[in-house]
Design a protein around this motif. Sequence first.
Motif, PDB file in Angstrom:
ATOM      1  N   LYS A 110     -52.653   0.288 -38.223  1.00  6.74           N
ATOM      2  CA  LYS A 110     -53.537   0.438 -37.067  1.00  6.74           C
ATOM      3  C   LYS A 110     -53.388  -0.730 -36.087  1.00  6.74           C
ATOM      4  O   LYS A 110     -53.427  -0.545 -34.878  1.00  6.74           O
ATOM      5  N   TYR A 111     -53.246  -1.931 -36.629  1.00  8.14           N
ATOM      6  CA  TYR A 111     -53.251  -3.108 -35.769  1.00  8.14           C
ATOM      7  C   TYR A 111     -51.883  -3.779 -35.673  1.00  8.14           C
ATOM      8  O   TYR A 111     -51.793  -4.982 -35.422  1.00  8.14           O
ATOM      9  N   LEU A 169     -55.339   5.449 -41.212  1.00 11.12           N
ATOM     10  CA  LEU A 169     -54.267   4.455 -41.151  1.00 11.12           C
ATOM     11  C   LEU A 169     -54.728   3.182 -41.848  1.00 11.12           C
ATOM     12  O   LEU A 169     -55.901   2.831 -41.795  1.00 11.12           O
ATOM     13  N   GLN A 219     -63.026   5.431 -31.705  1.00 10.00           N
ATOM     14  CA  GLN A 219     -61.858   5.316 -32.574  1.00 10.00           C
ATOM     15  C   GLN A 219     -61.778   6.474 -33.562  1.00 10.00           C
ATOM     16  O   GLN A 219     -60.714   7.027 -33.806  1.00 10.00           O
TER      17      GLN A 219
END
Length: 365
Positions: free
Chosen positions: A18-19, A13, A245
């Motif tokens: 992702k964030y 990603l 992760q």
Amino acid sequence: MTSNTLPSNQLKLSAEQKYQDELQRLQEQDKGRKPQGWKLSAHAVRRFILGDATLDIQKKFYGDDALVDRALVTLMGNQGLMLVGEPGTAKSMLSELFSTAISGSSQYTVQGTAGTTEDHIKYSWNYALLLAEGPSEKSLIASPIFHAMRQGHIARFEEITRCPAEIQDVLVSLLSEKQMMIPEMGQDYSLYAQQGFNIIATANLRDRGVHEMSSALKRRFNFETVKPIQDRAFEIELVQLQLKQQLAELHSELQIKLPVIELLVTIFNELRTGQSLQGANLKTPDAVMSTAEAVNIAHAAGLQAIYLGDGVLRAENIAQQLLGVVFKDNPDDVKRLKYYIDTVAKERARQDSDWKAFYQAAREF
Ligand SMILES: Nc1ncnc2c1ncn2[C@@H]1O[C@H](COP(=O)(O)OP(=O)(O)OP(=O)(O)O)[C@@H](O)[C@H]1O
Ligand SMILES: [Mg+2]
């Protein structure tokens, strides 16, 4: 291809995917003053990269908070930002995080290679349209840097020293004039960069000399050297976090013992610095002993434990992966590793069960 919905089987990603949630929270809470063209204030960008427990923002870059501050100041000014350092010190990661937080996108990226041309940096043409309609905005194919200038975004230039110097120098005028001439569209036709435009370039110190940078270009950048993480505790925390992760959903199937991660980080730390924790001198291998490689080993060892073992990450998994992941094809490095195993690891194996397991598996190399 990018899209706003998250494709579940996408291998990696982008930072903005992702964030997404963190960025939204930061945006909502952001009361700081935003530099022109920025999506977030400098304070919020800092929190995005260095973490903030009150907003549940994860720490992403470890070890040098002051570097992040200096880089932010550079990006607000007229100079470009050049991140240099050994391989695997998170230069690309930092440039991705900065561009995501500042511009909302990390996608305006040029990957420098020996084959990079001026067209990749500026623009090229759709020749069918060019012949049919002549030069126009429609027949022009914009480069990532062109897009970034037009939209006032941060552009990234990865591995800049891999490009021939004369190609790198195309950036000189872009950075000083903040405009790109397009003579095919008329003598005074130019693209003017919007507020918020800047460039973050990365260069690997081991590749330096492949193509040196001209002094004219160097003057347009502020240089920041990204160093390997010095603090063992930070590195241990980071490896654990990244391992979780990287394994994503598989993570729940793996039992990770802290001493095994400590053992991995210790091996990397000692071989990187050429000194054991007890102060003995060691021979440093040519192989890159970066945190990024330590994460790769932990990941490979974790997969081995899940798919071929009993789901417990053990020191012997680390030993088995070490040779392939780090000590690729250099016989001298293998000798240096053997020396480490026969001295430091052997000594520790007498008192510690994890080191014993490591030693017994590694002895067979
Ligand atoms: N100080 C650090 N903080 C956070 N992550 C780090 C740090 N140092 C190394 N890493 C690790 O390195 C990985 C990213 O490496 P990255 O590809 O950005 O390195 P690089 O410096 O661009 O290397 P290269 O020169 O080979 O391109 C991160 O995902 C993380 O696992
Ligand atoms: Mg990189």
